[in-house]
Scaffold this motif. Structure first.
Motif, PDB file in Angstrom:
ATOM      1  N   GLY A 248     -10.931  13.342   6.999  1.00  0.00           N
ATOM      2  CA  GLY A 248     -10.829  13.043   8.026  1.00  0.00           C
ATOM      3  C   GLY A 248     -11.109  11.713   8.192  1.00  0.00           C
ATOM      4  N   GLN A 249     -11.197  10.165   6.785  1.00  0.00           N
ATOM      5  CA  GLN A 249     -10.441   9.196   7.176  1.00  0.00           C
ATOM      6  C   GLN A 249      -9.217   9.193   6.790  1.00  0.00           C
ATOM      7  N   PRO A 250      -8.723   8.508   8.362  1.00  0.00           N
ATOM      8  CA  PRO A 250      -7.647   8.036   8.250  1.00  0.00           C
ATOM      9  C   PRO A 250      -7.203   7.015   7.037  1.00  0.00           C
ATOM     10  N   GLY A 251      -5.783   7.488   6.565  1.00  0.00           N
ATOM     11  CA  GLY A 251      -4.906   6.699   5.319  1.00  0.00           C
ATOM     12  C   GLY A 251      -3.482   6.163   5.665  1.00  0.00           C
ATOM     13  N   ARG A 252      -3.408   5.183   5.213  1.00  0.00           N
ATOM     14  CA  ARG A 252      -1.939   5.066   4.947  1.00  0.00           C
ATOM     15  C   ARG A 252      -1.588   3.891   3.647  1.00  0.00           C
ATOM     16  N   ILE A 253      -0.770   4.359   3.049  1.00  0.00           N
ATOM     17  CA  ILE A 253       0.944   3.279   2.525  1.00  0.00           C
ATOM     18  C   ILE A 253       0.757   2.095   3.191  1.00  0.00           C
ATOM     19  N   LEU A 254       0.412   1.593   2.591  1.00  0.00           N
ATOM     20  CA  LEU A 254       0.356  -0.298   3.221  1.00  0.00           C
ATOM     21  C   LEU A 254       1.413  -0.990   2.734  1.00  0.00           C
ATOM     22  N   LYS A 255       3.110  -2.485   2.896  1.00  0.00           N
ATOM     23  CA  LYS A 255       3.270  -2.688   2.240  1.00  0.00           C
ATOM     24  C   LYS A 255       2.049  -3.834   2.005  1.00  0.00           C
ATOM     25  N   CYS A 256       2.722  -4.709   0.935  1.00  0.00           N
ATOM     26  CA  CYS A 256       1.854  -5.423   0.239  1.00  0.00           C
ATOM     27  C   CYS A 256       3.237  -6.996  -0.152  1.00  0.00           C
ATOM     28  N   LYS A 257       2.114  -8.242  -0.355  1.00  0.00           N
ATOM     29  CA  LYS A 257       3.732  -9.176   0.024  1.00  0.00           C
ATOM     30  C   LYS A 257       4.162  -8.747  -1.439  1.00  0.00           C
ATOM     31  N   GLY A 258       5.183  -9.362  -1.412  1.00  0.00           N
ATOM     32  CA  GLY A 258       6.167  -9.088  -1.878  1.00  0.00           C
ATOM     33  C   GLY A 258       6.995  -7.728  -1.869  1.00  0.00           C
ATOM     34  N   TRP A 259       6.813  -7.292  -1.096  1.00  0.00           N
ATOM     35  CA  TRP A 259       7.799  -5.293  -1.692  1.00  0.00           C
ATOM     36  C   TRP A 259       8.790  -5.714  -1.349  1.00  0.00           C
ATOM     37  N   GLU A 260       9.422  -6.806  -0.877  1.00  0.00           N
ATOM     38  CA  GLU A 260      11.466  -6.270  -0.856  1.00  0.00           C
ATOM     39  C   GLU A 260      11.564  -6.284  -1.786  1.00  0.00           C
ATOM     40  N   ASN A 261      11.686  -6.885  -2.989  1.00  0.00           N
ATOM     41  CA  ASN A 261      11.991  -6.919  -4.337  1.00  0.00           C
ATOM     42  C   ASN A 261      11.121  -5.978  -5.751  1.00  0.00           C
ATOM     43  N   ASP A 262       9.930  -5.444  -4.827  1.00  0.00           N
ATOM     44  CA  ASP A 262       9.061  -4.372  -6.283  1.00  0.00           C
ATOM     45  C   ASP A 262       8.672  -3.585  -5.167  1.00  0.00           C
ATOM     46  N   PRO A 263       8.915  -2.448  -5.972  1.00  0.00           N
ATOM     47  CA  PRO A 263       8.675  -1.231  -5.237  1.00  0.00           C
ATOM     48  C   PRO A 263       7.795  -0.047  -5.174  1.00  0.00           C
ATOM     49  N   ASN A 264       7.339  -0.781  -5.487  1.00  0.00           N
ATOM     50  CA  ASN A 264       5.256  -0.539  -5.825  1.00  0.00           C
ATOM     51  C   ASN A 264       4.157  -2.120  -5.814  1.00  0.00           C
ATOM     52  N   ALA A 265       4.791  -2.853  -4.323  1.00  0.00           N
ATOM     53  CA  ALA A 265       3.672  -3.428  -3.721  1.00  0.00           C
ATOM     54  C   ALA A 265       3.567  -3.584  -2.714  1.00  0.00           C
ATOM     55  N   TYR A 266       2.742  -1.794  -3.190  1.00  0.00           N
ATOM     56  CA  TYR A 266       1.594  -1.381  -1.906  1.00  0.00           C
ATOM     57  C   TYR A 266       0.270  -1.450  -2.125  1.00  0.00           C
ATOM     58  N   THR A 267      -0.070  -0.806  -0.923  1.00  0.00           N
ATOM     59  CA  THR A 267      -2.091  -0.708  -1.546  1.00  0.00           C
ATOM     60  C   THR A 267      -1.641   0.352  -0.229  1.00  0.00           C
ATOM     61  N   TYR A 268      -3.001   1.409  -1.193  1.00  0.00           N
ATOM     62  CA  TYR A 268      -2.964   2.829  -0.184  1.00  0.00           C
ATOM     63  C   TYR A 268      -4.253   1.576   0.593  1.00  0.00           C
ATOM     64  N   PHE A 269      -4.425   2.336   2.158  1.00  0.00           N
ATOM     65  CA  PHE A 269      -5.414   1.267   2.924  1.00  0.00           C
ATOM     66  C   PHE A 269      -5.913   2.556   3.688  1.00  0.00           C
ATOM     67  N   ILE A 270      -7.399   2.569   3.202  1.00  0.00           N
ATOM     68  CA  ILE A 270      -7.945   4.034   4.195  1.00  0.00           C
ATOM     69  C   ILE A 270      -8.823   2.833   5.440  1.00  0.00           C
ATOM     70  N   THR A 271      -9.019   3.064   6.613  1.00  0.00           N
ATOM     71  CA  THR A 271     -10.283   2.942   7.629  1.00  0.00           C
ATOM     72  C   THR A 271     -11.142   4.189   7.956  1.00  0.00           C
ATOM     73  N   GLN A 272     -11.702   3.890   6.893  1.00  0.00           N
ATOM     74  CA  GLN A 272     -13.048   4.659   6.624  1.00  0.00           C
ATOM     75  C   GLN A 272     -14.359   4.135   8.000  1.00  0.00           C
ATOM     76  N   ALA A 273     -14.115   5.142   8.759  1.00  0.00           N
ATOM     77  CA  ALA A 273     -15.081   5.220  10.052  1.00  0.00           C
ATOM     78  C   ALA A 273     -17.050   4.324   9.114  1.00  0.00           C
ATOM     79  N   ALA A 274     -17.038   4.296   8.388  1.00  0.00           N
ATOM     80  CA  ALA A 274     -18.366   3.744   8.106  1.00  0.00           C
ATOM     81  C   ALA A 274     -17.605   2.038   8.721  1.00  0.00           C
ATOM     82  N   VAL A 275     -16.921   1.702   7.916  1.00  0.00           N
ATOM     83  CA  VAL A 275     -16.531   0.352   7.777  1.00  0.00           C
ATOM     84  C   VAL A 275     -16.045  -0.538   8.519  1.00  0.00           C
ATOM     85  N   TRP A 276     -15.553   0.268   9.750  1.00  0.00           N
ATOM     86  CA  TRP A 276     -14.796   0.096  10.462  1.00  0.00           C
ATOM     87  C   TRP A 276     -15.021  -1.200  10.764  1.00  0.00           C
ATOM     88  N   LYS A 277     -16.117  -1.381  11.075  1.00  0.00           N
ATOM     89  CA  LYS A 277     -16.124  -3.630  11.787  1.00  0.00           C
ATOM     90  C   LYS A 277     -15.721  -3.830  10.866  1.00  0.00           C
TER      91      LYS A 277
END
Ligand code: CAO
Length: 415
Positions: A248-277
């Motif tokens: 129930g907590q939305p999340g996605r894989i998002l690009k990080c610095k260097g993604w153009e050349n590094d196939p693993n320059a990504y993070t999983y980011f969860i917009t958990q409701a409890a820490v929305w602020k």
């Protein structure tokens, strides 16, 4: 130190991955695992995906640590006699041959019970009883039949298998739990029993949230799926949801610095409701904290594309470890996408014994994954896998067999 399963003797008739995963775990907990292999041939994986000519492959070595190997052909007359003695000697027999193989060897469950009523007989098969019971099954077939492939991948694209070996290693794990549970029951009943795990069932067990969603569809669209916010109608079955978070907590894989050349320059980011602020502050959108269009989880659901695009504008200014360092103290759940190279080099995984360097007489040093289950009173040391038949003499002498028997066990002329 005594290990948790010290004294438990396992007759290991497993091959390839699912069965060996199970018996390797039991060996790490201290069981004496006696791997029975075809004379002169052995487990087929010994010679699959070979990287060092002449040496056992990583495929084999990484799945067969802490075991002893005996060669034996239970289909020969002498072999059957010796095998019977091993059944008398052991507590558990594990196998994952194609359906009927053990019966064809002359060792049905009924026969095994006659020889040793305390025997726990554990099997992996592709399917349980029913139309497909006789099928041979490998990992990806199980992923497809267990509901994983139809729910993995991107919407509108082909079904996708996952790299995690949920059919093989996943079912091996299930089987190991079945075995120790049966061993526990035997302490009360004195009797053995049969333990069966079908790979299809094991995969489905690991995909239960997708069967949950199948039933939720009857109550309307699955609002936490990105497809809802994109206005794409749902069909009759749980759809593929890309990298959406499964809960129930939305999340996605998002690009990080260097993604153009590094196939693993990504993070999983969860917009958990409890820490929305905290999320709003980090990404430079403090106004979203109180804005009625963004302030609650419910109103955010149709806006997830826009929200994650904004988060990604921020993550692209940081490398994946910086994202972790900034978000962790604020309790925002994020995780870097780690490559196998990064994992192999990670000092903390080496320290905990999760990644272990092992020395092998034929192939030299290699890395493996140690026991991921840590017991405070039964630590696991990783011991290299056995060479084919390395312990034939030792094991057969232990059960009182003669040098003539040992020579017969090594005989590969009938194979
Ligand atoms: N001495 C003599 N013969 C032996 C032996 C020994 N020590 N050990 C095994 N054998 C024989 C068996 O008796 C069997 O012979 P028959 O078919 O003539 O009875 C044969 O070797 C093994 O057969 P198999 O069908 O199991 O092997 P395969 O390579 O053709 O199939 C697999 C492999 C995995 C598809 C099949 O074993 C299977 O479906 N297993 C159950 C599901 C499973 O575990 N799948 C996951 C595998 S990991 O990816």
């Amino acid at each position: 130190m005594e290990k948790a399963l010290s004294g438990v003797k396992i007759l290991d008739m497993t091959h390839v991955q699912s069965g060996p995963t199970c018996t390797q775990l039991l060996a790490w907990f201290g069981a004496d695992v006696i791997k029975v292999e075809r004379p002169g041939v052995g487990d087929a994986t010994r010679k699959q995906l070979v990287d060092v000519p002449g040496a056992d492959s990583l495929y084999f070595t990484m799945l067969n640590h802490n075991k002893r190997s005996v060669t034996l052909n239970p289909k020969s007359e002498k072999g059957a006699e010796i095998f019977t003695k091993l059944i008398e000697h052991c507590d558990v027999m594990v196998e994952n041959f194609a359906p009927g193989a053990l019966d064809r060897m002359g060792f049905s469950w009924e026969r095994i019970q006659e020889i040793n009523p305390r025997m726990i007989y554990a099997s992996v098969k592709g399917f349980g009883p029913g139309a497909y019971a006789d099928c041979k099954v490998y990992e990806n077939v199980a992923q497809c039949a267990g509901g994983s492939a139809s729910t993995t991948g991107h919407l509108g694209d082909v079904p996708m298998v996952t790299a995690a070996q949920i059919g093989d290693s996943g079912t091996g794990l299930h089987l190991a739990l079945g075995i120790v549970t049966a061993l526990f029951q035997r302490t009360h009943t004195g009797k053995g029993q049969r333990v069966e795990c079908a790979m299809q069932d094991g995969v489905l067990n690991l995909c239960r949230v997708k069967l949950r969603d199948q039933q939720r569809l009857a109550a309307g669209p699955l609002k936490e799926y990105s497809q809802h916010g994109q206005g794409i109608p749902f069909g009759e079955a749980t759809p593929r949801a890309g990298n959406d978070s499964g809960g129930g907590q939305p999340g996605r894989i998002l690009k990080c610095k260097g993604w153009e050349n590094d196939p693993n320059a990504y993070t999983y980011f969860i917009t958990q409701a409890a820490v929305w602020k905290n999320v709003c502050d980090v990404i430079g959108k403090p106004e979203w904290k109180e804005d009625p269009e963004y302030a609650t989880p419910e109103v955010r659901l149709p806006r997830l594309d826009e929200i994650f695009e904004t988060v990604e504008e921020w993550t692209m200014t940081k490398d994946k470890f910086e994202v972790m360092e900034i978000c962790n103290p604020l309790n925002i759940p994020v995780g870097p996408i780690l490559s196998m190279k990064e994992i192999a080099e990670d000092p903390s995984l080496r320290e905990t014994g999760t990644v272990v360097e092992v020395d092998h007489p034929e192939r030299g040093k290699y890395l493996t994954v140690g026991n991921p289950i840590k017991l405070s009173d039964s630590p696991s040391d990783v011991v290299r896998s056995p060479l084919l038949g390395e312990h034939t003499e030792q094991i057969l002498s232990e059960i009182g067999l003669s040098s003539e028997d040992i020579a017969a066990a090594r005989d590969d002329s009938a194979i």
